[in-house]
Design a protein around this motif. Structure first.
Motif, PDB file in Angstrom:
ATOM      1  N   GLU A 559      53.339 -36.189  28.526  1.00 13.83           N
ATOM      2  CA  GLU A 559      51.937 -36.353  28.257  1.00 13.83           C
ATOM      3  C   GLU A 559      51.198 -36.334  29.632  1.00 13.83           C
ATOM      4  OE1 GLU A 559      51.212 -39.347  25.633  1.00 13.83           O
ATOM      5  OE2 GLU A 559      52.335 -38.378  23.793  1.00 13.83           O
ATOM      6  N   ALA A 560      51.760 -37.088  30.507  1.00 14.80           N
ATOM      7  CA  ALA A 560      50.919 -37.440  31.706  1.00 14.80           C
ATOM      8  C   ALA A 560      50.751 -36.080  32.558  1.00 14.80           C
ATOM      9  CB  ALA A 560      51.685 -38.422  32.521  1.00 14.80           C
ATOM     10  N   VAL A 561      51.748 -35.200  32.435  1.00 18.41           N
ATOM     11  CA  VAL A 561      51.540 -33.987  33.053  1.00 18.41           C
ATOM     12  C   VAL A 561      51.342 -32.635  32.216  1.00 18.41           C
ATOM     13  CG1 VAL A 561      53.136 -34.703  35.056  1.00 18.41           C
ATOM     14  CG2 VAL A 561      54.149 -33.740  32.960  1.00 18.41           C
ATOM     15  N   SER A 562      50.689 -32.771  31.167  1.00 17.78           N
ATOM     16  CA  SER A 562      50.235 -31.940  30.118  1.00 17.78           C
ATOM     17  C   SER A 562      48.768 -31.818  30.164  1.00 17.78           C
ATOM     18  CB  SER A 562      50.693 -32.254  28.566  1.00 17.78           C
ATOM     19  OG  SER A 562      51.899 -32.254  28.560  1.00 17.78           O
ATOM     20  N   PRO A 563      48.382 -30.738  30.572  1.00 14.52           N
ATOM     21  CA  PRO A 563      46.887 -30.339  31.100  1.00 14.52           C
ATOM     22  C   PRO A 563      45.960 -30.578  29.705  1.00 14.52           C
ATOM     23  CG  PRO A 563      47.946 -28.589  31.942  1.00 14.52           C
ATOM     24  CD  PRO A 563      49.000 -29.564  31.148  1.00 14.52           C
ATOM     25  N   ALA A 564      46.458 -30.218  28.634  1.00 13.56           N
ATOM     26  CA  ALA A 564      45.624 -30.434  27.505  1.00 13.56           C
ATOM     27  C   ALA A 564      45.397 -31.897  26.853  1.00 13.56           C
ATOM     28  CB  ALA A 564      46.350 -29.580  26.062  1.00 13.56           C
ATOM     29  N   GLN A 565      46.172 -32.705  27.532  1.00 15.46           N
ATOM     30  CA  GLN A 565      45.992 -34.180  27.267  1.00 15.46           C
ATOM     31  C   GLN A 565      44.821 -34.577  28.284  1.00 15.46           C
ATOM     32  OE1 GLN A 565      47.580 -35.820  25.103  1.00 15.46           O
ATOM     33  NE2 GLN A 565      49.462 -34.548  24.464  1.00 15.46           N
ATOM     34  N   HIS A 566      44.482 -33.996  29.269  1.00 18.14           N
ATOM     35  CA  HIS A 566      43.674 -34.502  30.500  1.00 18.14           C
ATOM     36  C   HIS A 566      42.392 -33.433  30.550  1.00 18.14           C
ATOM     37  CE1 HIS A 566      46.525 -37.503  30.957  1.00 18.14           C
ATOM     38  NE2 HIS A 566      47.735 -36.497  30.911  1.00 18.14           N
ATOM     39  N   ALA A 567      42.231 -32.767  29.488  1.00 20.67           N
ATOM     40  CA  ALA A 567      41.023 -31.873  29.880  1.00 20.67           C
ATOM     41  C   ALA A 567      39.653 -32.361  30.243  1.00 20.67           C
ATOM     42  CB  ALA A 567      40.807 -31.108  28.342  1.00 20.67           C
ATOM     43  N   ASP A 568      39.505 -33.602  29.983  1.00 18.97           N
ATOM     44  CA  ASP A 568      38.124 -34.465  30.354  1.00 18.97           C
ATOM     45  C   ASP A 568      38.185 -34.584  32.028  1.00 18.97           C
ATOM     46  OD1 ASP A 568      40.428 -36.193  30.009  1.00 18.97           O
ATOM     47  OD2 ASP A 568      39.180 -37.853  30.572  1.00 18.97           O
ATOM     48  N   GLN A 569      39.400 -34.222  32.580  1.00 16.25           N
ATOM     49  CA  GLN A 569      39.401 -34.340  34.080  1.00 16.25           C
ATOM     50  C   GLN A 569      38.975 -32.993  34.931  1.00 16.25           C
ATOM     51  OE1 GLN A 569      42.949 -36.370  35.657  1.00 16.25           O
ATOM     52  NE2 GLN A 569      43.074 -37.522  33.820  1.00 16.25           N
ATOM     53  N   VAL A 570      38.822 -31.934  34.195  1.00 18.43           N
ATOM     54  CA  VAL A 570      38.559 -30.655  34.751  1.00 18.43           C
ATOM     55  C   VAL A 570      37.229 -30.450  34.860  1.00 18.43           C
ATOM     56  CG1 VAL A 570      38.340 -28.226  34.224  1.00 18.43           C
ATOM     57  CG2 VAL A 570      40.311 -29.655  33.310  1.00 18.43           C
ATOM     58  N   GLN A 571      36.816 -30.100  36.345  1.00 16.38           N
ATOM     59  CA  GLN A 571      35.433 -30.065  36.794  1.00 16.38           C
ATOM     60  C   GLN A 571      35.256 -28.585  37.165  1.00 16.38           C
ATOM     61  OE1 GLN A 571      33.778 -32.807  36.655  1.00 16.38           O
ATOM     62  NE2 GLN A 571      35.476 -34.125  35.929  1.00 16.38           N
ATOM     63  N   ILE A 572      36.045 -27.751  36.936  1.00 18.64           N
ATOM     64  CA  ILE A 572      35.726 -26.125  37.469  1.00 18.64           C
ATOM     65  C   ILE A 572      35.961 -25.230  36.179  1.00 18.64           C
ATOM     66  CG2 ILE A 572      36.716 -26.960  39.724  1.00 18.64           C
ATOM     67  CD1 ILE A 572      39.248 -25.658  38.908  1.00 18.64           C
ATOM     68  N   PRO A 573      35.343 -24.120  36.491  1.00 19.39           N
ATOM     69  CA  PRO A 573      35.457 -22.971  35.377  1.00 19.39           C
ATOM     70  C   PRO A 573      36.939 -22.798  34.965  1.00 19.39           C
ATOM     71  CG  PRO A 573      33.797 -22.520  37.032  1.00 19.39           C
ATOM     72  CD  PRO A 573      34.456 -23.472  37.587  1.00 19.39           C
ATOM     73  N   ILE A 574      37.102 -22.592  33.645  1.00 24.24           N
ATOM     74  CA  ILE A 574      38.350 -22.050  33.296  1.00 24.24           C
ATOM     75  C   ILE A 574      38.288 -20.932  32.632  1.00 24.24           C
ATOM     76  CG2 ILE A 574      40.481 -22.872  32.117  1.00 24.24           C
ATOM     77  CD1 ILE A 574      40.174 -24.529  34.351  1.00 24.24           C
ATOM     78  N   LEU A 575      39.429 -19.998  32.615  1.00 22.92           N
ATOM     79  CA  LEU A 575      39.609 -18.863  31.897  1.00 22.92           C
ATOM     80  C   LEU A 575      41.165 -18.772  31.381  1.00 22.92           C
ATOM     81  CD1 LEU A 575      38.937 -15.709  30.768  1.00 22.92           C
ATOM     82  CD2 LEU A 575      39.992 -15.212  33.002  1.00 22.92           C
ATOM     83  N   MET A 576      41.093 -18.509  30.266  1.00 19.63           N
ATOM     84  CA  MET A 576      42.514 -18.508  29.565  1.00 19.63           C
ATOM     85  C   MET A 576      42.390 -17.311  28.779  1.00 19.63           C
ATOM     86  SD  MET A 576      43.546 -22.413  28.329  1.00 19.63           S
ATOM     87  CE  MET A 576      42.036 -22.652  27.221  1.00 19.63           C
ATOM     88  N   ILE A 577      43.689 -16.563  28.770  1.00 19.18           N
ATOM     89  CA  ILE A 577      44.051 -15.235  28.170  1.00 19.18           C
ATOM     90  C   ILE A 577      45.228 -15.450  27.574  1.00 19.18           C
ATOM     91  CG2 ILE A 577      44.114 -12.860  28.217  1.00 19.18           C
ATOM     92  CD1 ILE A 577      42.644 -12.985  30.821  1.00 19.18           C
ATOM     93  N   HIS A 578      45.345 -15.149  25.994  1.00 16.08           N
ATOM     94  CA  HIS A 578      46.868 -15.134  25.449  1.00 16.08           C
ATOM     95  C   HIS A 578      46.976 -14.066  24.558  1.00 16.08           C
ATOM     96  CE1 HIS A 578      49.708 -18.709  25.157  1.00 16.08           C
ATOM     97  NE2 HIS A 578      50.394 -17.462  24.638  1.00 16.08           N
ATOM     98  N   GLY A 579      48.170 -13.659  24.396  1.00 13.91           N
ATOM     99  CA  GLY A 579      48.408 -12.762  23.260  1.00 13.91           C
ATOM    100  C   GLY A 579      48.670 -13.295  22.077  1.00 13.91           C
ATOM    101  N   ARG A 580      48.148 -12.680  21.009  1.00 11.72           N
ATOM    102  CA  ARG A 580      48.637 -13.380  19.740  1.00 11.72           C
ATOM    103  C   ARG A 580      49.910 -13.093  19.340  1.00 11.72           C
ATOM    104  NH1 ARG A 580      45.452 -17.392  17.985  1.00 11.72           N
ATOM    105  NH2 ARG A 580      43.413 -17.302  17.956  1.00 11.72           N
ATOM    106  N   LYS A 581      50.527 -12.009  20.036  1.00 13.96           N
ATOM    107  CA  LYS A 581      51.929 -11.561  19.574  1.00 13.96           C
ATOM    108  C   LYS A 581      52.950 -12.248  20.703  1.00 13.96           C
ATOM    109  CE  LYS A 581      51.125  -7.642  16.630  1.00 13.96           C
ATOM    110  NZ  LYS A 581      51.225  -6.111  16.629  1.00 13.96           N
ATOM    111  N   ASP A 582      52.450 -13.103  21.490  1.00 21.21           N
ATOM    112  CA  ASP A 582      53.460 -13.897  22.410  1.00 21.21           C
ATOM    113  C   ASP A 582      54.396 -14.803  21.825  1.00 21.21           C
ATOM    114  OD1 ASP A 582      54.539 -15.398  24.357  1.00 21.21           O
ATOM    115  OD2 ASP A 582      52.615 -15.731  25.550  1.00 21.21           O
TER     116      ASP A 582
END
Length: 638
Positions: A559-582
């Motif tokens: 959990e300590a190294v899972s970004p989704a558990q620490h999203a509150d620490q993000v201070q910069i713009p984030i882009l995520m792209i994911h395929g629905r058939k991944d």
């Protein structure tokens, strides 16, 4: 227009002429067909995979008439192609099923199709009537997940094909003689405990297998060998860690193997089957950089991948002579023979310039005089003058470990600090090789430098370096990326205020973890098909066998190294792209990070591509990725 003109349509006529503007994003999103090309046994036809828009299909080209024929397999995406014989094409495809009726997973299936595309048969091992057997790691599903493993084409027997699938055991493969026209099967060899893969010699006799030997309580295992000199011989064990096997038609008493021991270099060796001893070492190189080249089960040579480029050594004299002929004519030493016709009159080879797109050349001895010319060019709409050179360097990490890095900068760009993209690779136990990479060249064409750190845990830099990444997700592996980024600034290569981190798969995880751990180092982060929550990933991955023991064991560490558990620490713009058939990294990973960022009120943009797989295989999906990246990076880095 001849075949060469047809297949190379769009090739640059003036490669030395610089363009006023960079090539469009679509030029970098094209499907690269050259490495997929195969010759029919008689040399008259060429088979390859090509793509356009949202379609990727096998293609058959007549080398004499230049006619090309698409081989359409429903809506399935082809993974690979090969010739069964002069009339029949084999293609492995990916399809979807539901794990436990809840989770979509990728399956493979095999199709045998006539070369003119008019008739086809799906070869499957589905067994819904039985309660045994199943996918790798899933004993509640009676249908094998992996159904496209061909051991031998048996090209001289039109109604026979040698295949393996986990049929009698859900963990270990069974060997069948399959009729590719009717899907009828005859049992050749049942499952052996711990045998994970079988190998057939050129005549189609199963003469070797590799078995898993569990070595620790975490599921770690070594892979060893059993082999026999003939169908009537007994099985003999050889206790060497290995990853591939091939045969010598001239000497059935030996088997060639690629040894990959944990504490030493990789080696290509000849093993005496009866005694299990090494008779000869043909080559050695750092782990992950040495590969055997085979043709229908027989050894024809080996390849070594180094920082300075690829070297191909041929043990078969005919293959060696062909490579020498092509090298002499082209002046390029790195020649990878792809395929030869049975009579040797036509030869297909990749001519590989370091850092340039691959080109497939045809040596045609049916003409008088013999002719050598390119027939397939990857990324033909990117002129050579627009391909930026890549160089290797080294960064010394904070603990003294040397981290190799690839650096690519814009052609004719500024010599001082410039905007940079840090691009960690996926895997994580893979590596970057330095040949043409569409994403790197696209980013550089837009004016950004790119650094690709080969962080600890990467393959191809020695076993100790690879194993140094065990249990280091988000820890030392991430520190290597941080140290490489700071090195860029210290060397006055990068503008410290204009550095973004971008990655695919594990690289996407590293980009998001970089945003969490180093909010002042990066100006933005973009993640393609990322892992964002390690416990969530392991919750589903535990249903599958043979996963490497690379993850932290303690739940709190994960959990300590899972970004989704620490999203509150993000201070910069984030882009995520994911395929629905991944079905490699499920989209729920991105969904969880997206929800966490939104809940924390962060600057995020998330794009889901409805038909994209993990690799963004289709040109339309790759183009969507490039367009989104360009729009995201431009206001931050320019």
């Amino acid at each position: 227009m001849g075949l060469r003109g047809l297949l190379c349509a769009g090739c640059a006529l003036f490669p030395g002429l610089a363009l006023a503007a960079p090539p469009p994003a679509s030029a970098y999103a094209e499907y690269a067909p050259a490495t997929t090309a195969q010759l029919s046994p008689d040399g008259k036809l060429m088979l390859f995979i090509n793509g356009s828009g949202d379609t990727v299909v096998p293609m058959v080209a007549n080398l004499d008439t230049a006619k090309t024929t698409p081989i359409r397999i429903n809506d399935a995406t082809p993974d690979w192609v090969m010739w069964k014989d002069n009339q029949t094409v084999l293609t492995g495809v990916r399809v979807t099923s539901m794990l436990y009726g809840q989770f979509p997973i990728a399956n493979t299936r095999l199709f045998a199709v006539s070369a003119d595309g008019s008739q086809g048969t799906q070869i499957d091992f589905d067994r819904s009537e039985s309660s045994t057997g199943g996918t790798y790691g899933d004993n509640r599903n009676p249908t094998p997940q992996i159904q496209d493993h061909v051991l031998s084409t048996l090209s001289d027997k039109p109604d026979h094909l040698l295949m393996e699938a986990p049929y009698l055991s859900y963990d270990y493969p069974t060997v069948f003689d399959v009729n590719p026209k009717t899907n009828n099967k005859q049992l050749v060899m049942g499952s052996f405990e711990n045998i994970a893969k079988w190998y057939a010699d050129p005549s189609g006799v199963v003469r070797a297998g590799i078995y898993n030997l569990v070595t620790d309580t975490h599921g770690g295992y070594d892979i060893h060998l059993i082999a026999r000199s003939s169908e009537s011989d007994g099985w003999h064990k050889a206790n060497y860690e290995l990853s591939d096997v091939a045969f010598s038609p001239a000497d059935p008493s030996i088997v060639y193997a690629l040894l990959t021991p944990r504490e030493a270099e990789s080696r290509v060796v000849a093993i005496d089957i009866a005694s299990g001893t090494i008779k000869q070492t043909l080559a050695s190189a750092p782990e992950g950089t040495l590969y055997m080249m085979t043709d229908n089960g027989r050894m024809v040579g080996y390849a070594s991948y180094a920082i300075t480029g690829s070297t191909y050594t041929y043990t078969d004299p005919d293959w060696a002579a062909d490579a020498a002929t092509i090298t002499k004519a082209t002046g390029v030493a790195s020649v990878a023979i792809i395929d030869r016709s049975t009579d040797g009159q036509r030869v297909l080879a990749l001519v590989r310039h370091l850092g340039k797109p691959d080109v497939a050349w045809l040596l045609d001895r049916t003409q008088n005089p013999a002719n050598l010319a390119p027939v397939l060019t990857d990324y033909p709409n990117i002129p050579d003058s627009e391909v930026a050179p890549t160089r290797w360097d080294n960064v010394v990490a904070r603990d003294g470990m040397k981290i190799p890095v690839l650096i690519t900068t814009p052609i004719g760009g500024a010599t001082g600090p410039i905007p940079f993209v840090v691009l960690p690779h996926g895997g994580p136990d893979t590596r970057d090789y330095g040949p043409f990479y569409w994403l790197v060249q696209f980013l550089v064409s837009r004016g950004y430098g790119v650094i690709q750190p080969e962080f600890r845990g990467s393959n191809g830099f020695g076993t100790a370096f690879r194993d140094a990444g065990n249990y280091q997700w988000g820890l030392a592996m991430q520190d290597d990326l941080t140290d490489a980024t700071k090195w860029l600034v210290s060397q006055k290569l990068a503008d410290p205020k204009k550095i973004c981190i971008v990655g695919e798969a594990y690289g996407g995880y590293a980009a998001l973890e970089g945003a969490v751990k180093e909010p002042g180092l990066y100006a933005c982060a973009a993640a393609l098909a990322p892992v964002t929550d390690i416990p969530l990933m392991l919750k589903y991955n535990r249903n599958f066998a043979f996963l490497p023991p690379k993850m932290q064991e303690d739940a709190s560490q994960r959990e300590a190294v899972s970004p989704a558990q620490h999203a509150d620490q993000v201070q910069i713009p984030i882009l995520m792209i994911h395929g629905r058939k991944d079905f490699t990294v499920w989209p729920n990973q991105t969904e969880k990070m997206e929800a966490a960022l939104k809940s924390a009120g962060k600057n995020e943009q998330t794009i889901y591509l409805p038909n994209a797989d993990h690799y963004f295989t289709h040109p339309a999906d790759r183009l969507a990725v490039l367009n989104a990246l360009e729009a995201f990076l431009k206001p931050v880095l320019q």
